[in-house]
Design a protein around this motif. Structure first.
Motif, PDB file in Angstrom:
ATOM      1  N   LEU A 123      62.891   9.923 -12.155  1.00  0.00           N
ATOM      2  CA  LEU A 123      61.858  10.265 -11.181  1.00  0.00           C
ATOM      3  C   LEU A 123      62.262   9.840  -9.773  1.00  0.00           C
ATOM      4  CD1 LEU A 123      58.534   9.314 -13.029  1.00  0.00           C
ATOM      5  CD2 LEU A 123      59.310  11.608 -12.421  1.00  0.00           C
ATOM      6  N   GLN A 124      62.915   8.686  -9.671  1.00  0.00           N
ATOM      7  CA  GLN A 124      63.276   8.166  -8.358  1.00  0.00           C
ATOM      8  C   GLN A 124      64.510   8.846  -7.769  1.00  0.00           C
ATOM      9  OE1 GLN A 124      65.844   5.495  -7.589  1.00  0.00           O
ATOM     10  NE2 GLN A 124      65.053   4.797  -5.625  1.00  0.00           N
ATOM     11  N   ARG A 125      65.481   9.185  -8.624  1.00  0.00           N
ATOM     12  CA  ARG A 125      66.742   9.726  -8.134  1.00  0.00           C
ATOM     13  C   ARG A 125      66.735  11.247  -7.993  1.00  0.00           C
ATOM     14  NH1 ARG A 125      69.371   6.732  -5.355  1.00  0.00           N
ATOM     15  NH2 ARG A 125      71.430   7.541  -5.951  1.00  0.00           N
ATOM     16  N   LEU A 126      65.934  11.936  -8.841  1.00  0.00           N
ATOM     17  CA  LEU A 126      65.970  13.399  -8.842  1.00  0.00           C
ATOM     18  C   LEU A 126      64.750  14.032  -8.191  1.00  0.00           C
ATOM     19  CD1 LEU A 126      67.376  14.036 -12.444  1.00  0.00           C
ATOM     20  CD2 LEU A 126      68.628  13.859 -10.280  1.00  0.00           C
ATOM     21  N   THR A 127      63.571  13.515  -8.493  1.00  0.00           N
ATOM     22  CA  THR A 127      62.357  14.105  -7.934  1.00  0.00           C
ATOM     23  C   THR A 127      61.270  13.052  -7.863  1.00  0.00           C
ATOM     24  OG1 THR A 127      60.631  15.783  -8.246  1.00  0.00           O
ATOM     25  CG2 THR A 127      61.614  14.851 -10.230  1.00  0.00           C
ATOM     26  N   GLN A 128      60.399  13.167  -6.893  1.00  0.00           N
ATOM     27  CA  GLN A 128      59.267  12.260  -6.756  1.00  0.00           C
ATOM     28  C   GLN A 128      57.964  13.057  -6.741  1.00  0.00           C
ATOM     29  OE1 GLN A 128      59.648   9.292  -3.695  1.00  0.00           O
ATOM     30  NE2 GLN A 128      61.805   8.871  -4.156  1.00  0.00           N
ATOM     31  N   SER A 129      57.957  14.131  -7.522  1.00  0.00           N
ATOM     32  CA  SER A 129      56.794  15.006  -7.578  1.00  0.00           C
ATOM     33  C   SER A 129      55.586  14.281  -8.161  1.00  0.00           C
ATOM     34  CB  SER A 129      57.120  16.242  -8.428  1.00  0.00           C
ATOM     35  OG  SER A 129      55.950  16.989  -8.696  1.00  0.00           O
ATOM     36  N   ALA A 130      54.477  14.341  -7.444  1.00  0.00           N
ATOM     37  CA  ALA A 130      53.243  13.717  -7.935  1.00  0.00           C
ATOM     38  C   ALA A 130      52.743  14.428  -9.187  1.00  0.00           C
ATOM     39  CB  ALA A 130      52.184  13.747  -6.847  1.00  0.00           C
ATOM     40  N   VAL A 131      52.947  15.740  -9.268  1.00  0.00           N
ATOM     41  CA  VAL A 131      52.527  16.493 -10.457  1.00  0.00           C
ATOM     42  C   VAL A 131      53.286  16.019 -11.683  1.00  0.00           C
ATOM     43  CG1 VAL A 131      52.439  18.791 -11.499  1.00  0.00           C
ATOM     44  CG2 VAL A 131      51.889  18.494  -9.073  1.00  0.00           C
ATOM     45  N   LEU A 132      54.581  15.837 -11.536  1.00  0.00           N
ATOM     46  CA  LEU A 132      55.395  15.375 -12.654  1.00  0.00           C
ATOM     47  C   LEU A 132      54.987  13.967 -13.080  1.00  0.00           C
ATOM     48  CD1 LEU A 132      57.677  16.102 -14.537  1.00  0.00           C
ATOM     49  CD2 LEU A 132      59.302  15.219 -12.865  1.00  0.00           C
ATOM     50  N   ARG A 133      54.673  13.116 -12.112  1.00  0.00           N
ATOM     51  CA  ARG A 133      54.212  11.773 -12.452  1.00  0.00           C
ATOM     52  C   ARG A 133      52.884  11.833 -13.215  1.00  0.00           C
ATOM     53  NH1 ARG A 133      54.349   8.778  -6.840  1.00  0.00           N
ATOM     54  NH2 ARG A 133      55.123  10.746  -6.035  1.00  0.00           N
ATOM     55  N   GLY A 134      52.023  12.761 -12.844  1.00  0.00           N
ATOM     56  CA  GLY A 134      50.766  12.939 -13.570  1.00  0.00           C
ATOM     57  C   GLY A 134      50.991  13.398 -15.001  1.00  0.00           C
ATOM     58  N   VAL A 135      51.949  14.290 -15.194  1.00  0.00           N
ATOM     59  CA  VAL A 135      52.269  14.764 -16.546  1.00  0.00           C
ATOM     60  C   VAL A 135      52.807  13.621 -17.392  1.00  0.00           C
ATOM     61  CG1 VAL A 135      53.791  16.288 -17.863  1.00  0.00           C
ATOM     62  CG2 VAL A 135      52.684  17.132 -15.791  1.00  0.00           C
ATOM     63  N   VAL A 136      53.675  12.793 -16.807  1.00  0.00           N
ATOM     64  CA  VAL A 136      54.242  11.660 -17.535  1.00  0.00           C
ATOM     65  C   VAL A 136      53.143  10.681 -17.950  1.00  0.00           C
ATOM     66  CG1 VAL A 136      55.708   9.615 -17.264  1.00  0.00           C
ATOM     67  CG2 VAL A 136      56.518  11.838 -16.471  1.00  0.00           C
ATOM     68  N   LEU A 137      52.124  10.513 -17.124  1.00  0.00           N
ATOM     69  CA  LEU A 137      51.059   9.550 -17.391  1.00  0.00           C
ATOM     70  C   LEU A 137      50.000  10.086 -18.351  1.00  0.00           C
ATOM     71  CD1 LEU A 137      50.074   6.695 -16.547  1.00  0.00           C
ATOM     72  CD2 LEU A 137      48.754   7.803 -14.729  1.00  0.00           C
ATOM     73  N   THR A 138      49.981  11.391 -18.610  1.00  0.00           N
ATOM     74  CA  THR A 138      48.903  12.010 -19.387  1.00  0.00           C
ATOM     75  C   THR A 138      48.648  11.345 -20.741  1.00  0.00           C
ATOM     76  OG1 THR A 138      49.273  14.141 -18.303  1.00  0.00           O
ATOM     77  CG2 THR A 138      48.086  14.165 -20.395  1.00  0.00           C
ATOM     78  N   PRO A 139      49.662  11.062 -21.567  1.00  0.00           N
ATOM     79  CA  PRO A 139      49.362  10.433 -22.874  1.00  0.00           C
ATOM     80  C   PRO A 139      48.635   9.101 -22.752  1.00  0.00           C
ATOM     81  CG  PRO A 139      51.609  11.277 -22.844  1.00  0.00           C
ATOM     82  CD  PRO A 139      51.098  11.371 -21.436  1.00  0.00           C
TER      83      PRO A 139
END
Length: 321
Positions: A123-139
């Motif tokens: 997440l830090q090196r390739l992308t810092q997308s807030a949407v992607l962080r939300g998907v990761v946190l979903t479970p």
């Protein structure tokens, strides 16, 4: 013609009595402001302090007291001294439950930490997308009970979609939650799936504190991503990683709900983790004194592990200058 000076007259020094009165008045004003701030702080702290005393401190002290008694909830507590602790030391089921819990913690922490660290670095090196962080946190937004029930359906030996996929590719169905060998690793991986996103975001926040200049300087010197990870990321992330490990280890030792809704301690007590055994002693057999003694023992074990982790990982020190 004489022109009067426009500069203000110089102030004469105050006499001793006047200076003392001025200092006294200033001191009283400062003390009044300090008392006002103190009262305001007390108002804001009071709800949290009340909750801490009612829901944490008092139950802890009450549990320590009950650990020295024989108490079944129906009759007054009877003081028995160290009898519960002697029984615990000679209880083979207690030691089996502790061993099962340690195995669960080792699998859960090992897989979760490595996976969360990999996700955080990506997440830090390739992308810092807030949407992607939300998907990761979903479970993590799902409760443990719901997650356990969902995975119980997915991994059902006969009807679960997971085993249907395994059977479709020609492999034998796996009794994930009905086999003594598979049960604990499966429960551990279910909780890894639920918590890894939250752990990854904690580590991601720690990575954000590392100055990007260090990576730029390392690239100029010809360092690759792998070398930068071990020489820059890991040393500077160590304090955050240490705190995350302390939190996850404490949480893993308290596993209960996933076991309760998936296996109920089975098969053949293969998933009878310590928290589940304590719950059974208290609310199934009404041995509240013995259950309290095991709870106190778990508290001591977790306190010792926390202190040891804190010292070994030097969680209170950082390499960032």
């Amino acid at each position: 013609m004489t022109i009067a000076s426009s500069s203000p007259p110089s102030r004469l020094p105050l006499s001793g009595a006047e200076g003392a009165r001025t200092k006294s008045r200033t001191g009283r004003e400062g003390a009044g402001e300090s008392r006002g701030d103190g009262r305001l702080a007390a108002v804001f702290i009071a709800p949290a302090l009340l909750g801490y005393v009612v829901f944490l401190l008092w139950p802890t002290l009450r549990g320590i007291y009950l650990s020295f008694t024989r108490f079944n909830l129906l009759t007054p507590a009877e003081w028995v001294g160290l009898d519960n602790y002697v029984r615990m030391v000679h209880d083979p089921i207690f030691w089996d439950s502790l061993t099962i819990t340690v195995v669960y913690v080792a699998i859960n922490i090992g897989v979760q930490t490595v996976s969360a660290l990999a996700i955080a670095v990506l997440l830090q090196r390739l992308t810092q997308s807030a949407v992607l962080r939300g998907v990761v946190l979903t479970p993590y937004l799902m409760s443990n009970v719901v997650a356990g029930i969902v995975w119980l359906w997915i991994l059902d030996t006969q009807l679960g979609i997971g085993n249907e996929i395994i059977a479709a590719v020609g492999a034998d169905r796996i009794p994930f939650l009905a086999d003594e060998t598979w049960a604990i690793p499966t429960i551990a991986l279910i909780n890894v799936w639920r918590h890894v996103g939250y752990t990854a975001l904690l580590l991601f926040a720690g990575l954000q504190a590392i100055p990007n200049d260090m990576y730029e300087a390392a690239k100029v010197d010809g360092a690759g991503e792998w070398r930068m990870f071990w020489r820059i990321t890991m040393p500077l992330l160590r304090p955050v990683l240490a705190v995350v490990l302390i939190m996850t280890v404490i949480g893993s030792f308290q596993v209960f709900d996933t076991v309760a809704v998936t296996t109920g301690g089975g098969p053949a007590n293969a998933t009878n983790v310590l928290q589940y055994y304590i719950y059974g002693a208290a609310f199934a057999r009404f041995q509240f004194g013995y259950a309290s003694a095991m709870s106190v023992a778990l508290l001591v074990v977790l306190s010792a592990i926390t202190v040891l982790q804190y010292r070994l990982t030097r969680a209170g020190h950082t390499d960032l200058g």
